[in-house]
Design a protein around this motif. Structure first.
Motif, PDB file in Angstrom:
ATOM      1  N   GLY A  17       1.740 -13.793  -8.010  1.00  0.00           N
ATOM      2  CA  GLY A  17       2.094 -13.787  -6.593  1.00  0.00           C
ATOM      3  C   GLY A  17       3.308 -12.919  -6.313  1.00  0.00           C
ATOM      4  N   LEU A  18       4.267 -12.946  -7.219  1.00  0.00           N
ATOM      5  CA  LEU A  18       5.454 -12.113  -7.056  1.00  0.00           C
ATOM      6  C   LEU A  18       5.081 -10.629  -7.122  1.00  0.00           C
ATOM      7  CD1 LEU A  18       8.477 -11.928  -6.667  1.00  0.00           C
ATOM      8  CD2 LEU A  18       8.751 -12.221  -9.144  1.00  0.00           C
ATOM      9  N   ALA A  19       4.205 -10.262  -8.036  1.00  0.00           N
ATOM     10  CA  ALA A  19       3.749  -8.868  -8.139  1.00  0.00           C
ATOM     11  C   ALA A  19       3.069  -8.434  -6.847  1.00  0.00           C
ATOM     12  CB  ALA A  19       2.805  -8.704  -9.329  1.00  0.00           C
ATOM     13  N   ARG A  20       2.213  -9.303  -6.290  1.00  0.00           N
ATOM     14  CA  ARG A  20       1.548  -8.983  -5.016  1.00  0.00           C
ATOM     15  C   ARG A  20       2.572  -8.727  -3.914  1.00  0.00           C
ATOM     16  NH1 ARG A  20      -2.187 -13.336  -6.284  1.00  0.00           N
ATOM     17  NH2 ARG A  20      -0.824 -14.729  -5.111  1.00  0.00           N
ATOM     18  N   ARG A  21       3.521  -9.635  -3.786  1.00  0.00           N
ATOM     19  CA  ARG A  21       4.525  -9.508  -2.725  1.00  0.00           C
ATOM     20  C   ARG A  21       5.370  -8.256  -2.893  1.00  0.00           C
ATOM     21  NH1 ARG A  21       4.492 -14.888  -3.639  1.00  0.00           N
ATOM     22  NH2 ARG A  21       6.343 -14.871  -4.968  1.00  0.00           N
ATOM     23  N   MET A  22       5.756  -7.967  -4.131  1.00  0.00           N
ATOM     24  CA  MET A  22       6.611  -6.802  -4.365  1.00  0.00           C
ATOM     25  C   MET A  22       5.874  -5.502  -4.064  1.00  0.00           C
ATOM     26  SD  MET A  22       8.830  -8.091  -7.641  1.00  0.00           S
ATOM     27  CE  MET A  22       9.987  -6.718  -7.624  1.00  0.00           C
ATOM     28  N   VAL A  23       4.621  -5.395  -4.474  1.00  0.00           N
ATOM     29  CA  VAL A  23       3.842  -4.190  -4.176  1.00  0.00           C
ATOM     30  C   VAL A  23       3.641  -4.073  -2.667  1.00  0.00           C
ATOM     31  CG1 VAL A  23       1.542  -3.144  -4.395  1.00  0.00           C
ATOM     32  CG2 VAL A  23       2.753  -3.956  -6.431  1.00  0.00           C
ATOM     33  N   ARG A  24       3.257  -5.156  -2.022  1.00  0.00           N
ATOM     34  CA  ARG A  24       3.072  -5.142  -0.568  1.00  0.00           C
ATOM     35  C   ARG A  24       4.347  -4.712   0.141  1.00  0.00           C
ATOM     36  NH1 ARG A  24       3.040 -10.698   1.325  1.00  0.00           N
ATOM     37  NH2 ARG A  24       5.249 -10.249   1.383  1.00  0.00           N
ATOM     38  N   ASP A  25       5.474  -5.299  -0.253  1.00  0.00           N
ATOM     39  CA  ASP A  25       6.740  -4.988   0.405  1.00  0.00           C
ATOM     40  C   ASP A  25       7.177  -3.543   0.155  1.00  0.00           C
ATOM     41  OD1 ASP A  25       6.720  -7.568   1.355  1.00  0.00           O
ATOM     42  OD2 ASP A  25       8.282  -8.292  -0.021  1.00  0.00           O
ATOM     43  N   HIS A  26       6.967  -3.047  -1.053  1.00  0.00           N
ATOM     44  CA  HIS A  26       7.339  -1.650  -1.336  1.00  0.00           C
ATOM     45  C   HIS A  26       6.499  -0.693  -0.496  1.00  0.00           C
ATOM     46  CE1 HIS A  26      10.296  -2.399  -4.367  1.00  0.00           C
ATOM     47  NE2 HIS A  26       9.445  -3.033  -5.143  1.00  0.00           N
ATOM     48  N   LEU A  27       5.195  -0.924  -0.442  1.00  0.00           N
ATOM     49  CA  LEU A  27       4.345  -0.047   0.359  1.00  0.00           C
ATOM     50  C   LEU A  27       4.693  -0.144   1.846  1.00  0.00           C
ATOM     51  CD1 LEU A  27       0.945  -0.472  -1.498  1.00  0.00           C
ATOM     52  CD2 LEU A  27       2.415   1.571  -1.462  1.00  0.00           C
ATOM     53  N   ALA A  28       5.002  -1.332   2.320  1.00  0.00           N
ATOM     54  CA  ALA A  28       5.402  -1.497   3.724  1.00  0.00           C
ATOM     55  C   ALA A  28       6.730  -0.783   3.990  1.00  0.00           C
ATOM     56  CB  ALA A  28       5.502  -2.976   4.078  1.00  0.00           C
ATOM     57  N   ASP A  29       7.675  -0.889   3.067  1.00  0.00           N
ATOM     58  CA  ASP A  29       8.956  -0.195   3.219  1.00  0.00           C
ATOM     59  C   ASP A  29       8.762   1.318   3.269  1.00  0.00           C
ATOM     60  OD1 ASP A  29      10.330  -2.594   3.247  1.00  0.00           O
ATOM     61  OD2 ASP A  29      11.032  -2.429   1.165  1.00  0.00           O
ATOM     62  N   TRP A  30       7.700   1.797   2.632  1.00  0.00           N
ATOM     63  CA  TRP A  30       7.422   3.230   2.600  1.00  0.00           C
ATOM     64  C   TRP A  30       6.538   3.671   3.766  1.00  0.00           C
ATOM     65  CZ3 TRP A  30       5.961   2.847  -3.235  1.00  0.00           C
ATOM     66  CH2 TRP A  30       7.118   2.680  -3.990  1.00  0.00           C
ATOM     67  N   GLY A  31       6.337   2.779   4.757  1.00  0.00           N
ATOM     68  CA  GLY A  31       5.662   3.171   5.968  1.00  0.00           C
ATOM     69  C   GLY A  31       4.215   2.750   6.117  1.00  0.00           C
ATOM     70  N   HIS A  32       3.682   2.008   5.176  1.00  0.00           N
ATOM     71  CA  HIS A  32       2.293   1.537   5.272  1.00  0.00           C
ATOM     72  C   HIS A  32       2.274   0.185   5.979  1.00  0.00           C
ATOM     73  CE1 HIS A  32       0.696   4.701   2.714  1.00  0.00           C
ATOM     74  NE2 HIS A  32       1.794   4.550   1.981  1.00  0.00           N
TER      75      HIS A  32
END
Length: 143
Positions: A17-32
């Motif tokens: 779950g932490l991996a999911r959240r971190m990937v989601r948050d990184h991509l969102a921070d990068w504009g997705h």
């Protein structure tokens, strides 16, 4: 412009779950956007690959049980936003290479790589580096 972030997590079920959240948050921070299919597919891919590491990883030598080994092993997750809007997801660990398995209609387990194969434009397994094995997948952005 390429953007990459990598992080190391313990081989514990909570790490998925932490991996999911971190990937989601990184991509969102990068504009997705959270509702973009590429972001959702990237999160699905990392979830399946991290689950495979946690469930299938080999026990480290010297540990009396797989449960104890799971608490000590670690794996690395990397996400790279590519210039065309796609992303590369990589999950690295010390276990052997994963296998695509034939799964019956009533079986719930062992579908992870089939899901990865269905949403990724390409995927594969590489060897070398700190952890020995990396499973990677490219998730394309839809126009």
């Amino acid at each position: 412009m390429l953007r990459r972030n990598a992080f190391v997590l313990p081989g514990h079920p909570a790490s998925v779950g932490l991996a999911r959240r971190m990937v989601r948050d990184h991509l969102a921070d990068w504009g997705h956007g959270f509702d973009e299919p590429m972001l959702q597919d990237a999160v699905l891919v990392v979830s399946e690959l991290a689950t495979d590491v946690v469930r299938r990883g080999a026990a480290a030598p010297g540990f009396p049980s797989l449960d104890e080994a799971r608490s000590e092993r670690e794996f690395e997750v990397a996400v790279t936003a590519l210039a065309d809007g796609s992303c590369l997801v990589e999950v690295s660990d010390e276990a052997g290479p994963p296998r695509l398995r034939l799964v019956g209609a009533g079986e719930d387990a062992d579908r992870g790589l089939r899901l990865v194969e269905s949403v990724a434009a390409a995927w594969g397994v590489g060897s070398g580096g700190r952890y020995g094995k990396t499973v990677w997948a490219v998730v394309r952005s839809t126009p």
